[in-house]
Write an enzyme that holds these catalytic residues in place. Structure first.
Site, PDB file in Angstrom:
ATOM      1  N   GLY A 193       0.822  -1.217   0.000  1.00 22.46           N
ATOM      2  CA  GLY A 193       0.000   0.000   0.000  1.00 22.46           C
ATOM      3  C   GLY A 193       0.854   1.263   0.000  1.00 22.46           C
ATOM      4  O   GLY A 193       1.938   1.290   0.572  1.00 22.46           O
TER       5      GLY A 193
ATOM      6  N   ARG B 283       1.293  -5.716  -5.020  1.00 21.65           N
ATOM      7  CA  ARG B 283       1.276  -6.638  -3.879  1.00 21.65           C
ATOM      8  C   ARG B 283       1.713  -8.062  -4.254  1.00 21.65           C
ATOM      9  O   ARG B 283       1.411  -9.006  -3.522  1.00 21.65           O
ATOM     10  CB  ARG B 283      -0.120  -6.672  -3.262  1.00 21.65           C
ATOM     11  CG  ARG B 283      -0.520  -5.392  -2.544  1.00 21.65           C
ATOM     12  CD  ARG B 283      -1.693  -5.633  -1.613  1.00 21.65           C
ATOM     13  NE  ARG B 283      -2.181  -4.411  -1.003  1.00 21.65           N
ATOM     14  CZ  ARG B 283      -1.651  -3.872   0.099  1.00 21.65           C
ATOM     15  NH1 ARG B 283      -0.637  -4.438   0.691  1.00 21.65           N
ATOM     16  NH2 ARG B 283      -2.171  -2.753   0.599  1.00 21.65           N
TER      17      ARG B 283
ATOM     18  N   ASP C 253       5.332  -5.122   6.853  1.00 25.47           N
ATOM     19  CA  ASP C 253       5.866  -6.311   7.521  1.00 25.47           C
ATOM     20  C   ASP C 253       5.964  -7.503   6.573  1.00 25.47           C
ATOM     21  O   ASP C 253       6.983  -8.194   6.542  1.00 25.47           O
ATOM     22  CB  ASP C 253       5.056  -6.650   8.782  1.00 25.47           C
ATOM     23  CG  ASP C 253       3.568  -6.757   8.519  1.00 25.47           C
ATOM     24  OD1 ASP C 253       3.078  -6.181   7.537  1.00 25.47           O
ATOM     25  OD2 ASP C 253       2.871  -7.429   9.304  1.00 25.47           O
ATOM     26  N   ASP C 254       4.937  -7.707   5.736  1.00 29.67           N
ATOM     27  CA  ASP C 254       4.977  -8.857   4.821  1.00 29.67           C
ATOM     28  C   ASP C 254       6.083  -8.685   3.779  1.00 29.67           C
ATOM     29  O   ASP C 254       6.819  -9.629   3.486  1.00 29.67           O
ATOM     30  CB  ASP C 254       3.626  -9.014   4.111  1.00 29.67           C
ATOM     31  CG  ASP C 254       2.555  -9.565   5.045  1.00 29.67           C
ATOM     32  OD1 ASP C 254       2.891 -10.368   5.933  1.00 29.67           O
ATOM     33  OD2 ASP C 254       1.375  -9.184   4.895  1.00 29.67           O
TER      34      ASP C 254
ATOM     35  N   LYS D 225       7.902   0.682   5.702  1.00 30.17           N
ATOM     36  CA  LYS D 225       6.821   1.528   5.177  1.00 30.17           C
ATOM     37  C   LYS D 225       5.468   1.000   5.611  1.00 30.17           C
ATOM     38  O   LYS D 225       5.275  -0.211   5.626  1.00 30.17           O
ATOM     39  CB  LYS D 225       6.902   1.498   3.645  1.00 30.17           C
ATOM     40  CG  LYS D 225       5.729   2.096   2.944  1.00 30.17           C
ATOM     41  CD  LYS D 225       5.068   1.145   1.937  1.00 30.17           C
ATOM     42  CE  LYS D 225       4.344  -0.014   2.563  1.00 30.17           C
ATOM     43  NZ  LYS D 225       3.453  -0.759   1.701  1.00 30.17           N
ATOM     44  N   THR D 226       4.556   1.773   5.995  1.00 32.82           N
ATOM     45  CA  THR D 226       3.119   1.492   6.050  1.00 32.82           C
ATOM     46  C   THR D 226       2.443   2.559   6.893  1.00 32.82           C
ATOM     47  O   THR D 226       2.907   2.899   7.997  1.00 32.82           O
ATOM     48  CB  THR D 226       2.737   0.093   6.589  1.00 32.82           C
ATOM     49  OG1 THR D 226       1.310   0.028   6.639  1.00 32.82           O
ATOM     50  CG2 THR D 226       3.270  -0.255   7.963  1.00 32.82           C
TER      51      THR D 226
ATOM     52  N   ASP E 141      -0.097   2.072   8.391  1.00 31.42           N
ATOM     53  CA  ASP E 141      -0.750   1.373   9.508  1.00 31.42           C
ATOM     54  C   ASP E 141       0.010   1.525  10.831  1.00 31.42           C
ATOM     55  O   ASP E 141      -0.563   1.317  11.894  1.00 31.42           O
ATOM     56  CB  ASP E 141      -0.883  -0.127   9.204  1.00 31.42           C
ATOM     57  CG  ASP E 141      -1.731  -0.383   7.970  1.00 31.42           C
ATOM     58  OD1 ASP E 141      -2.287   0.577   7.430  1.00 31.42           O
ATOM     59  OD2 ASP E 141      -1.831  -1.553   7.552  1.00 31.42           O
TER      60      ASP E 141
ATOM     61  N   LYS F  63     -26.826  17.500  14.962  1.00 34.46           N
ATOM     62  CA  LYS F  63     -27.930  16.586  14.624  1.00 34.46           C
ATOM     63  C   LYS F  63     -27.477  15.210  14.133  1.00 34.46           C
ATOM     64  O   LYS F  63     -28.302  14.370  13.839  1.00 34.46           O
ATOM     65  CB  LYS F  63     -28.843  17.235  13.593  1.00 34.46           C
ATOM     66  CG  LYS F  63     -28.177  17.563  12.260  1.00 34.46           C
ATOM     67  CD  LYS F  63     -29.198  18.117  11.270  1.00 34.46           C
ATOM     68  CE  LYS F  63     -28.529  18.379   9.930  1.00 34.46           C
ATOM     69  NZ  LYS F  63     -29.399  18.933   8.942  1.00 34.46           N
TER      70      LYS F  63
ATOM     71  N   ARG G  94      -5.683  -1.661   8.672  1.00 36.34           N
ATOM     72  CA  ARG G  94      -5.771  -3.120   8.610  1.00 36.34           C
ATOM     73  C   ARG G  94      -5.991  -3.741   9.977  1.00 36.34           C
ATOM     74  O   ARG G  94      -7.100  -3.705  10.470  1.00 36.34           O
ATOM     75  CB  ARG G  94      -4.555  -3.720   7.925  1.00 36.34           C
ATOM     76  CG  ARG G  94      -4.854  -5.110   7.384  1.00 36.34           C
ATOM     77  CD  ARG G  94      -3.635  -5.891   7.016  1.00 36.34           C
ATOM     78  NE  ARG G  94      -2.825  -5.277   6.017  1.00 36.34           N
ATOM     79  CZ  ARG G  94      -3.022  -5.348   4.702  1.00 36.34           C
ATOM     80  NH1 ARG G  94      -4.059  -5.987   4.228  1.00 36.34           N
ATOM     81  NH2 ARG G  94      -2.190  -4.770   3.860  1.00 36.34           N
TER      82      ARG G  94
ATOM     83  N   GLY H  75      -5.604   9.385   2.550  1.00 35.25           N
ATOM     84  CA  GLY H  75      -4.429   9.771   3.346  1.00 35.25           C
ATOM     85  C   GLY H  75      -3.140   9.132   2.866  1.00 35.25           C
ATOM     86  O   GLY H  75      -2.059   9.530   3.277  1.00 35.25           O
TER      87      GLY H  75
HETATM   88  P1  FBP Z   1       0.496  -1.937   3.595  1.00 41.82           P
HETATM   89  O1  FBP Z   1       0.444  -2.759   4.838  1.00 41.82           O
HETATM   90  O2  FBP Z   1       0.952  -2.662   2.399  1.00 41.82           O
HETATM   91  O3  FBP Z   1       1.271  -0.669   3.817  1.00 41.82           O
HETATM   92  O4  FBP Z   1      -0.986  -1.458   3.258  1.00 41.82           O
HETATM   93  C1  FBP Z   1      -1.700  -0.685   4.147  1.00 41.82           C
HETATM   94  C2  FBP Z   1      -3.138  -0.495   3.763  1.00 41.82           C
HETATM   95  O5  FBP Z   1      -3.340   0.861   3.462  1.00 41.82           O
HETATM   96  C3  FBP Z   1      -4.075  -0.964   4.863  1.00 41.82           C
HETATM   97  O6  FBP Z   1      -4.290   0.033   5.814  1.00 41.82           O
HETATM   98  C4  FBP Z   1      -5.302  -1.347   4.097  1.00 41.82           C
HETATM   99  O7  FBP Z   1      -6.057  -2.322   4.786  1.00 41.82           O
HETATM  100  C5  FBP Z   1      -4.745  -1.901   2.831  1.00 41.82           C
HETATM  101  O8  FBP Z   1      -3.518  -1.259   2.618  1.00 41.82           O
HETATM  102  C6  FBP Z   1      -5.627  -1.698   1.629  1.00 41.82           C
HETATM  103  O9  FBP Z   1      -5.066  -2.361   0.556  1.00 41.82           O
HETATM  104  P2  FBP Z   1      -5.317  -2.024  -0.972  1.00 41.82           P
HETATM  105  O10 FBP Z   1      -4.514  -0.817  -1.294  1.00 41.82           O
HETATM  106  O11 FBP Z   1      -4.762  -3.213  -1.681  1.00 41.82           O
HETATM  107  O12 FBP Z   1      -6.761  -1.797  -1.162  1.00 41.82           O
END
Ligand code: FBP
Length: 547
Positions: A78, A142, A172-173, A199-200, A202, A239, A249, A423
Site C-alpha cells: 500500500g 502486492r 511487515d509482509d 513503510k506502512t 498502519d 444533529k 488493517r 491519506g
Molecule cells: P500496507 O500494509 O501494504 O502498507 O498497506 C496498508 C493499507 O493501506 C491498509 O491500511 C489497508 O487495509 C490496505 O492497505 C488496503 O489495501 P489495498 O490498497 O490493496 O486496497
C-alpha cells in the site's frame, strides 16, 4: 506533469538528516541479535542471515574511495507518504558513494523484478518527485516474492543490469519477503545484497529499533484534519452521529493517534475489544450507552472512530475468520464454482457449529464481504468490510430497543465515512519527508557497508533531525512463526497497540471526559511552512512513547 504551486515550492525543500549522514560514514557493529521468539526455528530457516549484529553509522574522517554500484529499488504494498523521498535519499546516498553509481526502479511492485520491468532513475526523474506523495514514480504492487523460481527470475535481470543490491520498501509482509530473498541470495552466493525499509501508514511495523513506519505521521495528520472538520460540522449542526472507519488493517494505531489528536466522543481500540473478550453486541451497547447519556443532556450528536480491523479482533469473529481463512485456502476452487446466491449456505454448511451460527447471524453484506478474495499475503481485505455501516445500523436498532424500554429518549441520525485512501498519497509532512529521505540514505550506507538482510533504521526521531541515529537492524531479529494460508511461516511480528503502553493509557484516562463533554480539537491541515511547533511535530503516539 502539471505541478501545483505547493509541489513547486516543496521541490525546493531540503530534507533534514542526521548529522552523521552528512559526510562519509563509518559503520559500528553492536551485539549479535536473536529473533523475538521461535529462535531455533528461525535460525534453522535463515542460517546465513540469522544472529547478525545491530549496526549504526558514525561520521568518518577518512575520505573513502569506493567503486560505483548499481542498485535496484522496489515499492511494495500500500502507498504511504514519503516513498519518493526514500528513493531520493537512496539515490543521493549511492551517488555520494561514487557518482558513477546507478539506480534502477522495478515497476509496479515486486512483480516488476520477476517480469523484468524496470526503469533507470536518473537525476531528472528523481528531482521531479522530491518531497511529493504517492508511489507513482515507479508504481507499487502486492505480488508476493516467495518462491525460488521468482528469486531466480529476478536474479536474471539483476545480473543483466549488474545490480549488486536491491532495496525493498514495504510493510511487515514485504520485509519478511526481503529477508527470505536476502537469505536465498546469500545461500546461492548470488552476489546481491537485499535491504528493507519500513513503510506502512498502519504504523504496525515498529519495535525497539524501528520507531515508526513511514507514512503513519502524514496519514494520521490528514485523517485528523478531516475528522476535525467533521467534528466542527457536527458541533455546529448538532444533529448527526458520525461513524468514521479509519484504515490500518489490523492494528488500531491510526485510530488511537487520531483520537489523541481530535478527542472524539468514542474511539474503539480493537486490541482492547479482544483483551476484554467483547462481543459485537458488547461493542454496540457501549456506543449506544454513550449516545443515550449524551442525548439525556440534549446532545444528539457525536463522533465514533472505528479501526478498520475491528471485526477481526472481536474474539468470536476472529475464530470465525480463522476457520473461514483455512476453509477458503483449502477449498478455493470448489468455492469459486458455487453459485453466488448459494455461497452463504455453502459456508454455513461447512463451518463448525459455533462459527456457522455466528456467520448466519451476520447481515448479508458483511457475510459476503468476509468471503471476498484474500490479498496475496493471505490477509482478509478489511478495508472492504463496512464496519462503520454495520455499527451505525446496529446502534440505531439498539437505541430503538432502549427507547421502547424507556431507557433512551433522543434523536439518532447517523452518517458514515471511511478514511483510508485519501491519506495514503498525501504530500509528506516535514517529519515524513525528513524521515524517509534519511531511511533511503541509510539504506545506501548499509549497501556501502556490504550488508544484506538488514532493515534501514533511523531513531531518536522526536529530537531535532541532526541528532537522529542512523543504522540497520537484521530483519530476522523481528521475526516469529505464524500461521499463514494454513501453514506455519516465519514472519515479522506485527506491532499491535499495547494496552500497557503510554499512548493507550493517555487515551483511556481521558476518553470518558471526551465522551460526555464535547472537547473536540480541530487540528487543521498539515503545515509545510511556518514555525517549528506547527510544522515539525511528530505524531502524538511517538512523542508519548519516546517521552
Ligand atoms: P500496507 O500494509 O501494504 O502498507 O498497506 C496498508 C493499507 O493501506 C491498509 O491500511 C489497508 O487495509 C490496505 O492497505 C488496503 O489495501 P489495498 O490498497 O490493496 O486496497
Amino acid at each position: 506533469m502539471a505541478k501545483s504551486a505547493l509541489q513547486i515550492a516543496r521541490a525546493a525543500y531540503a530534507p533534514k538528516v542526521p548529522k552523521t549522514l552528512r559526510g562519509t560514514v563509518k559503520i559500528q557493529e553492536g551485539a549479535a541479535t536473536q529473533s523475538v521468539s521461535d529462535q531455533a526455528e528461525i535460525k534453522k530457516l535463515f542460517p546465513n542471515t540469522y544472529g547478525m549484529p545491530l549496526v549504526t553509522f558514525a561520521t568518518d574522517t577518512d575520505k573513502q574511495n569506493a567503486a560505483a554500484i548499481n542498485v535496484g529499488v522496489i515499492l511494495s504494498g500500500g502507498q504511504a507518504p514519503g516513498g519518493h523521498n526514500v528513493i531520493a535519499g537512496l539515490f543521493d546516498g549511492i551517488k555520494a558513494i561514487n557518482s558513477g553509481s546507478k539506480l534502477y526502479g522495478f515497476l509496479m511492485g515486486p512483480g516488476g523484478l520477476i517480469d523484468h520491468k524496470y526503469q533507470e532513475l536518473t537525476a531528472d526523474i528523481i528531482d521531479e518527485y522530491r518531497n511529493t506523495g504517492g508511489f507513482d514514480m515507479i508504481g507499487s504492487g502486492r505480488t508476493k516474492l516467495e518462491t525460488p523460481e521468482q528469486f531466480d527470475k529476478g536474479l536474471e535481470i539483476l545480473k543483466k543490469l549488474n545490480i549488486s543490491a536491491l532495496v525493498i520498501i514495504g510493510g511487515d509482509d514485504s520485509n519478511t519477503n526481503a529477508c527470505v530473498l536476502a537469505e536465498y541470495y546469500a545461500q546461492i552466493k548470488a552476489g546481491v545484497q537485499v535491504i528493507g525499509c519500513p513503510k506502512t501508514i498502519d504504523g504496525d511495523l515498529k519495535n525497539e529499533m524501528i520507531e515508526t513506519s513511514f507514512g503513519f505521521d502524514t496519514a494520521c495528520k490528514v485523517y485528523s484534519e478531516v475528522i476535525g472538520n467533521i467534528q466542527r460540522d457536527c458541533n455546529s449542526a448538532r444533529k448527526y452521529w458520525h461513524f468514521i472507519k479509519l484504515m490500518g488493517r489490523s492494528a488500531s494505531h491510526i485510530a488511537l493517534e487520531c483520537a489523541l489528536q481530535v478527542q472524539p466522543n468514542v474511539c474503539l481500540i480493537s486490541e482492547e475489544v479482544e483483551a476484554k473478550n467483547q462481543s459485537l453486541d458488547d461493542v454496540v451497547q457501549y456506543i449506544a450507552d454513550i449516545v443515550a447519556e449524551r442525548a439525556a443532556k440534549g446532545n444528539n450528536f457525536g463522533t465514533v472512530l472505528i479501526p478498520e480491523g475491528l471485526i477481526e479482533f472481536i474474539p468470536a469473529m476472529k475464530k470465525l475468520m480463522a476457520e473461514l481463512n483455512d476453509f477458503l485456502a483449502h477449498h478455493a476452487e470448489d468455492f469459486a464454482r458455487v453459485r453466488r446466491s448459494e455461497q452463504r449456505q455453502h459456508i454455513i454448511a461447512n463451518l463448525s457449529a459455533s462459527n456457522s451460527k455466528i456467520y448466519e447471524s451476520l447481515p448479508e453484506t458483511v457475510a459476503r464481504q468476509l468471503t471476498l478474495d484474500r490479498d496475496p499475503h493471505g490477509n482478509v481485505q478489511v478495508s472492504l468490510i463496512e464496519t462503520e455501516k454495520l455499527l451505525a445500523e446496529m446502534v440505531g436498532n439498539r437505541l430503538n430497543e432502549m427507547a421502547a424500554a424507556g431507557k433512551y429518549k433522543g434523536k439518532f441520525a447517523a452518517q458514515v465515512h471511511f478514511f483510508g485512501y485519501e491519506g495514503r498519497c498525501a504530500a509528506p509532512s516535514n517529519y515524513d519527508a525528513d524521515y524517509c529521505y534519511s531511511l533511503g540514505y541509510t539504506a545506501s550506507c548499509l549497501i556501502g557497508a556490504g550488508k544484506t538482510g538488514y532493515m534501514s533504521s533511523v531513531r531518536n526521531t522526536t529530537a531535532p533531525a541532526a541528532e537522529w541515529l542512523a543504522g540497520g537492524v537484521p530483519i530476522t531479529m523481528m521475526m516469529n512463526m505464524e500461521k499463514r494460508h494454513g501453514e506455519m511461516k516465519p514472519v515479522i511480528q506485527k506491532a499491535l497497540v499495547r494496552l500497557d503502553g503510554a499512548p493507550f493509557k493517555k487515551f483511556a484516562s481521558q476518553r470518558n471526559a471526551w465522551a460526555f463533554n464535547t472537547e473536540y480539537v480541530y487540528p487543521g491541515p498539515i503545515q509545510y511552512f511556518g514555525p517549528t511547533e506547527v510544522c515539525d511535530q511528530p505524531t502524538k503516539t511517538l512523542a508519548i512513547e519516546l517521552a
